[in-house]
Motif scaffolding. Sequence first.
Motif, PDB file in Angstrom:
ATOM      1  N   GLY A  76       0.809  -1.214   0.000  1.00 45.37           N
ATOM      2  CA  GLY A  76       0.000   0.000   0.000  1.00 45.37           C
ATOM      3  C   GLY A  76       0.846   1.269   0.000  1.00 45.37           C
ATOM      4  N   GLN A  77       2.124   1.151   0.366  1.00 51.80           N
ATOM      5  CA  GLN A  77       3.037   2.297   0.309  1.00 51.80           C
ATOM      6  C   GLN A  77       3.435   2.628  -1.120  1.00 51.80           C
ATOM      7  OE1 GLN A  77       6.101   0.518   2.831  1.00 51.80           O
ATOM      8  NE2 GLN A  77       5.790   2.148   4.339  1.00 51.80           N
ATOM      9  N   GLU A  78       3.122   1.712  -2.006  1.00 50.50           N
ATOM     10  CA  GLU A  78       3.507   1.835  -3.410  1.00 50.50           C
ATOM     11  C   GLU A  78       5.016   1.990  -3.523  1.00 50.50           C
ATOM     12  OE1 GLU A  78       0.913   4.738  -5.181  1.00 50.50           O
ATOM     13  OE2 GLU A  78      -0.751   3.299  -5.157  1.00 50.50           O
ATOM     14  N   ALA A  79       5.525   3.067  -4.109  1.00 47.40           N
ATOM     15  CA  ALA A  79       6.958   3.204  -4.333  1.00 47.40           C
ATOM     16  C   ALA A  79       7.677   3.965  -3.208  1.00 47.40           C
ATOM     17  CB  ALA A  79       7.224   3.888  -5.668  1.00 47.40           C
ATOM     18  N   ASP A  80       6.990   4.251  -2.117  1.00 45.49           N
ATOM     19  CA  ASP A  80       7.666   4.861  -0.960  1.00 45.49           C
ATOM     20  C   ASP A  80       8.230   3.735  -0.110  1.00 45.49           C
ATOM     21  OD1 ASP A  80       6.997   7.403  -1.763  1.00 45.49           O
ATOM     22  OD2 ASP A  80       5.248   7.537  -0.458  1.00 45.49           O
ATOM     23  N   TYR A  81       9.237   3.064  -0.620  1.00 46.59           N
ATOM     24  CA  TYR A  81       9.818   1.894   0.027  1.00 46.59           C
ATOM     25  C   TYR A  81      10.227   2.207   1.455  1.00 46.59           C
ATOM     26  CZ  TYR A  81       9.907   0.342  -4.782  1.00 46.59           C
ATOM     27  OH  TYR A  81       9.541   0.015  -6.063  1.00 46.59           O
ATOM     28  N   PHE A  82       9.704   1.438   2.385  1.00 51.35           N
ATOM     29  CA  PHE A  82      10.000   1.583   3.816  1.00 51.35           C
ATOM     30  C   PHE A  82       9.691   2.989   4.333  1.00 51.35           C
ATOM     31  CE2 PHE A  82      12.980  -1.425   1.857  1.00 51.35           C
ATOM     32  CZ  PHE A  82      12.476  -2.600   2.410  1.00 51.35           C
ATOM     33  N   GLY A  83       8.815   3.702   3.629  1.00 51.96           N
ATOM     34  CA  GLY A  83       8.476   5.063   4.014  1.00 51.96           C
ATOM     35  C   GLY A  83       9.510   6.082   3.560  1.00 51.96           C
ATOM     36  N   TRP A  84      10.463   5.644   2.759  1.00 48.87           N
ATOM     37  CA  TRP A  84      11.509   6.551   2.266  1.00 48.87           C
ATOM     38  C   TRP A  84      11.009   7.202   0.981  1.00 48.87           C
ATOM     39  CZ3 TRP A  84      15.589   2.092   2.268  1.00 48.87           C
ATOM     40  CH2 TRP A  84      15.882   1.725   3.587  1.00 48.87           C
ATOM     41  N   ARG A  85      10.441   8.387   1.084  1.00 48.87           N
ATOM     42  CA  ARG A  85       9.885   9.059  -0.092  1.00 48.87           C
ATOM     43  C   ARG A  85      10.948   9.324  -1.159  1.00 48.87           C
ATOM     44  NH1 ARG A  85       5.472  12.362  -0.574  1.00 48.87           N
ATOM     45  NH2 ARG A  85       3.881  10.885  -0.032  1.00 48.87           N
ATOM     46  N   VAL A  93      19.754  -1.779  -6.547  1.00 45.73           N
ATOM     47  CA  VAL A  93      21.084  -1.477  -6.014  1.00 45.73           C
ATOM     48  C   VAL A  93      21.046  -0.225  -5.139  1.00 45.73           C
ATOM     49  CG1 VAL A  93      23.442  -0.780  -6.662  1.00 45.73           C
ATOM     50  CG2 VAL A  93      22.307  -2.672  -7.855  1.00 45.73           C
ATOM     51  N   LYS A  94      20.330   0.795  -5.588  1.00 43.22           N
ATOM     52  CA  LYS A  94      20.221   2.040  -4.809  1.00 43.22           C
ATOM     53  C   LYS A  94      19.440   1.810  -3.520  1.00 43.22           C
ATOM     54  CE  LYS A  94      20.502   6.591  -4.225  1.00 43.22           C
ATOM     55  NZ  LYS A  94      20.411   6.747  -2.773  1.00 43.22           N
ATOM     56  N   LEU A  95      18.384   0.988  -3.560  1.00 49.89           N
ATOM     57  CA  LEU A  95      17.651   0.668  -2.329  1.00 49.89           C
ATOM     58  C   LEU A  95      18.562  -0.019  -1.321  1.00 49.89           C
ATOM     59  CD1 LEU A  95      14.142  -0.637  -3.450  1.00 49.89           C
ATOM     60  CD2 LEU A  95      14.628   1.380  -2.063  1.00 49.89           C
ATOM     61  N   ALA A  96      19.396  -0.936  -1.799  1.00 51.28           N
ATOM     62  CA  ALA A  96      20.340  -1.621  -0.911  1.00 51.28           C
ATOM     63  C   ALA A  96      21.331  -0.609  -0.327  1.00 51.28           C
ATOM     64  CB  ALA A  96      21.079  -2.728  -1.663  1.00 51.28           C
ATOM     65  N   CYS A 103      20.478   3.031   7.768  1.00 50.62           N
ATOM     66  CA  CYS A 103      20.345   2.139   8.935  1.00 50.62           C
ATOM     67  C   CYS A 103      21.629   1.351   9.168  1.00 50.62           C
ATOM     68  CB  CYS A 103      19.181   1.182   8.729  1.00 50.62           C
ATOM     69  SG  CYS A 103      17.640   1.926   8.224  1.00 50.62           S
ATOM     70  N   PRO A 104      22.764   2.010   9.388  1.00 52.87           N
ATOM     71  CA  PRO A 104      24.029   1.260   9.508  1.00 52.87           C
ATOM     72  C   PRO A 104      24.044   0.277  10.684  1.00 52.87           C
ATOM     73  CG  PRO A 104      24.345   3.557  10.118  1.00 52.87           C
ATOM     74  CD  PRO A 104      22.965   3.442   9.547  1.00 52.87           C
ATOM     75  N   TRP A 105      23.391   0.630  11.814  1.00 48.91           N
ATOM     76  CA  TRP A 105      23.329  -0.271  12.958  1.00 48.91           C
ATOM     77  C   TRP A 105      22.554  -1.535  12.611  1.00 48.91           C
ATOM     78  CZ3 TRP A 105      20.298   3.807  11.965  1.00 48.91           C
ATOM     79  CH2 TRP A 105      18.928   3.596  11.970  1.00 48.91           C
ATOM     80  N   PHE A 106      21.521  -1.358  11.820  1.00 49.83           N
ATOM     81  CA  PHE A 106      20.671  -2.460  11.393  1.00 49.83           C
ATOM     82  C   PHE A 106      21.445  -3.365  10.438  1.00 49.83           C
ATOM     83  CE2 PHE A 106      17.556  -4.029   8.257  1.00 49.83           C
ATOM     84  CZ  PHE A 106      16.734  -4.758   9.092  1.00 49.83           C
ATOM     85  N   ALA A 107      22.077  -2.756   9.468  1.00 54.69           N
ATOM     86  CA  ALA A 107      22.840  -3.523   8.485  1.00 54.69           C
ATOM     87  C   ALA A 107      23.978  -4.285   9.161  1.00 54.69           C
ATOM     88  CB  ALA A 107      23.374  -2.589   7.410  1.00 54.69           C
ATOM     89  N   HIS A 108      24.606  -3.680  10.146  1.00 59.39           N
ATOM     90  CA  HIS A 108      25.710  -4.343  10.850  1.00 59.39           C
ATOM     91  C   HIS A 108      25.245  -5.666  11.450  1.00 59.39           C
ATOM     92  CE1 HIS A 108      29.329  -4.877  13.202  1.00 59.39           C
ATOM     93  NE2 HIS A 108      28.568  -5.079  14.255  1.00 59.39           N
ATOM     94  N   SER A 109      24.011  -5.705  11.959  1.00 60.47           N
ATOM     95  CA  SER A 109      23.466  -6.933  12.541  1.00 60.47           C
ATOM     96  C   SER A 109      23.231  -8.007  11.484  1.00 60.47           C
ATOM     97  CB  SER A 109      22.140  -6.644  13.249  1.00 60.47           C
ATOM     98  OG  SER A 109      22.324  -5.720  14.283  1.00 60.47           O
ATOM     99  N   GLY A 110      23.137  -7.611  10.228  1.00 63.18           N
ATOM    100  CA  GLY A 110      22.895  -8.562   9.147  1.00 63.18           C
ATOM    101  C   GLY A 110      24.145  -9.002   8.422  1.00 63.18           C
ATOM    102  N   LYS A 111      25.302  -8.490   8.839  1.00 66.69           N
ATOM    103  CA  LYS A 111      26.564  -8.821   8.171  1.00 66.69           C
ATOM    104  C   LYS A 111      26.990 -10.237   8.523  1.00 66.69           C
ATOM    105  CE  LYS A 111      30.288  -7.283   5.936  1.00 66.69           C
ATOM    106  NZ  LYS A 111      30.246  -7.270   4.504  1.00 66.69           N
ATOM    107  N   GLY A 112      27.405 -10.982   7.538  1.00 64.80           N
ATOM    108  CA  GLY A 112      27.917 -12.330   7.760  1.00 64.80           C
ATOM    109  C   GLY A 112      27.249 -13.340   6.844  1.00 64.80           C
ATOM    110  N   ARG A 113      27.788 -14.563   6.895  1.00 60.15           N
ATOM    111  CA  ARG A 113      27.283 -15.628   6.024  1.00 60.15           C
ATOM    112  C   ARG A 113      26.154 -16.407   6.679  1.00 60.15           C
ATOM    113  NH1 ARG A 113      33.137 -16.477   5.040  1.00 60.15           N
ATOM    114  NH2 ARG A 113      33.504 -15.753   2.916  1.00 60.15           N
ATOM    115  N   ASP A 114      25.228 -16.816   5.858  1.00 64.96           N
ATOM    116  CA  ASP A 114      24.160 -17.725   6.263  1.00 64.96           C
ATOM    117  C   ASP A 114      23.729 -18.448   4.987  1.00 64.96           C
ATOM    118  OD1 ASP A 114      21.912 -19.077   7.141  1.00 64.96           O
ATOM    119  OD2 ASP A 114      21.163 -17.400   8.334  1.00 64.96           O
TER     120      ASP A 114
END
Length: 174
Positions: A76-85, A93-96, A103-114
């Motif tokens: 329902g947000q359409e193209a406002d991905y994650f509320g980022w107008r 690639v730009k979204l990544a 959100c560097p703190w968030f991304a840091h928690s996702g760093k690593g292999r799985d």
Amino acid sequence: MTIDFGNADTHRRCLRVLRMVHELHKRGYQRLRICPGMAANGRTWRCAVTHVGNVPKSRGAVFLNPHGDVIRYDSGQEADYFGWRQARHDTVVKLADDLLNFCPWFAHSGKGRDWAYAGWYVEMLGLAERGAFPIAHHDSYGTIDTDWLPTTISEPWARLPTPPGGEADDPDRR
């Protein structure tokens, strides 16, 4: 259940969110997880992104702390991905890049292999590209089967096993 997303633009935008996470996996952030679901009215698909530490060991597609490290997209947000107008015209690639920058703190928690999760993700992405988006929860009836995730297309080819569990202790098993 067959959900009509309404148009090709909605399908493309939802797929862009999933491809963004895949892009992050390719960059070494394989510990980022999706928690997909449907709104109660069945008209909007939702996809929360979190890290493996916020996902229970027993269920790999739900998050435990909704107020923790979670970003959310709703079709329902359409193209406002994650509320980022400012992301309305962003490529995958730009979204990544945006997620890593905003959100560097968030991304840091996702760093690593799985590798187990990344492999599951590639299978899921292939189904989503054919219109079968995963659903781990649905507001109108709570949680779903722990062995298989339904998708937005109820056909035999669209069956999807649940992803590997996360690292968080299960609240009901403490």
